[in-house]
Design an enzyme around this catalytic site. Structure first.
Site, PDB file in Angstrom:
ATOM      1  N   ASP A   1       0.861  -1.191   0.000  1.00  0.00           N
ATOM      2  CA  ASP A   1       0.000   0.000   0.000  1.00  0.00           C
ATOM      3  C   ASP A   1       0.899   1.244   0.000  1.00  0.00           C
ATOM      4  OD1 ASP A   1      -2.257   1.847   0.489  1.00  0.00           O
ATOM      5  OD2 ASP A   1      -3.351   0.029   1.024  1.00  0.00           O
TER       6      ASP A   1
ATOM      7  N   HIS B   1       2.159   1.787  -3.191  1.00  0.00           N
ATOM      8  CA  HIS B   1       1.233   2.677  -3.892  1.00  0.00           C
ATOM      9  C   HIS B   1       1.725   4.121  -3.914  1.00  0.00           C
ATOM     10  CE1 HIS B   1      -2.427  -0.249  -3.226  1.00  0.00           C
ATOM     11  NE2 HIS B   1      -1.413  -0.798  -3.858  1.00  0.00           N
TER      12      HIS B   1
END
Length: 337
Positions: A158, A181
């Site tokens: 993430d 991310h």
């Protein structure tokens, strides 16, 4: 407190102040969390430091969250009211403190979470989890101030760093990020009564093979909010998707109503000296809210080449007129939405 080299199994623990003097938590070995989520009985943290002034966490050791079984049960992509999973290390109301030379590995959820911390430094911290591990944000913070992050290496499933509401005066220097991310402000505007975000500086970062680069994300149909004085500078992108992005229609897995635009006001934002390669053809995406358009957005010295075949990178803009200087590859706002 010294935990010498070796592997130690540890259930959930809260180390709570206030303390009468400075405290050092010196971890030289490896702490191993229970792999079974049920043993946490719904609690949202594994090792929690709370209400401590003058804390040092150091020693070169590892917080191993043993997250593999939890990742299989994570259904947050389908259910926004999903079950709470434990965060590896929580810092709640910690002030005038240093975290250095530690590793957080395979957390069940976020790796490190800050809540209402002040004057907290992170140096030489490593955070690692597989690229497909869900919600394993590296460092997430909320309502904290005077936070510095220097020389950290983060690879997760993430955001490497995510900066939520209420944060003021945060600087991140020499961050290595990937997989993951990217480095994110937000998401903002999901809840009522969120506090303003301001004074965020990210400099000297290198992002490799991440799904996004540097981004600001807010939810549509949001309550009013503010994000200002946010600056990204001297950043290298290596095969990164969406290297530069403002997304005021952030709605992962269609978990929200898109009926009205975001009311989070974004202003005084700069992207400077950002260079490297993009894995997506669209390298710069500035999608602002039509109810509160972005103001004082700067693009300066941008040079992003498309990694795939078939032409050069493109950019798109909505509800924003950025001030442009220096090299612009792609040219700013080639697509006006």
């Amino acid at each position: 407190m010294v935990l010498s080299s070796g592997a130690y199994k540890l259930g959930l623990v809260t180390l709570k102040g206030p303390c009468k003097g400075a405290i050092e938590f010196n971890l030289q070995g490896t702490l191993q969390a229970p792999s079974d989520v049920a043993s946490f009985k719904g609690k949202d943290g594994w090792v929690i430091f709370e209400s401590i002034d003058g804390l040092t966490v150091s020693g070169g050791g590892v917080f191993d969250g043993k997250g593999q079984l939890a990742w299989e049960k994570n259904d947050c992509d389908k259910d926004k009211n999903c079950n709470v999973l434990p965060i590896n290390i929580r810092f709640n109301y910690v002030t005038n403190s240093i975290v250095q030379d530690i590793t957080s590995k395979d957390s069940k959820f976020f790796h490190i979470n800050l809540l209402e911390c002040k004057k907290l430094q992170f140096r030489h911290v490593t955070i690692t989890a597989p690229a497909d591990s869900p919600n394993t944000d590296g460092i997430h913070m909320g309502r904290s101030s005077q936070i510095t992050i220097t020389n950290v290496n983060i690879g997760t499933g993430d955001d490497c760093i995510s900066i939520g509401d209420g944060n003021q005066d945060v600087s991140a220097n020499q961050v290595t990020c990937g997989p993951g991310h990217g480095i994110s402000i937000g998401s903002l505007g999901k809840y009522n009564n969120e506090q303003p975000v301001s004074g965020i500086r990210v400099t000297g970062a290198t992002l490799s093979n991440t799904k996004n680069g540097v981004r600001i994300k807010t939810w549509p149909s949001s309550p009013p909010g503010v994000a200002s004085d946010i600056h990204f500078e001297d950043i290298v992108m290596k095969n990164v998707g969406n290297p530069i992005i403002i997304d005021q229609n952030y709605c992962p897995n269609n978990q929200c109503s898109n009926k009205s635009p975001s009311k989070v006001k974004i202003s005084n934002v700069s992207f400077k000296k950002i260079r490297g390669t993009s894995s997506t053809k669209e390298a710069v995406k500035l999608i602002c809210s039509k109810s509160v358009p972005c103001q004082q957005v700067v693009l300066s010295d941008i040079d992003l080449a498309y990694k795939g075949g078939g032409g050069s990178t493109t950019s798109s803009c909505a509800n924003v007129k950025p001030a442009v200087s220096g090299k612009q590859n792609p040219p700013a706002c080639t697509n006006k939405l």
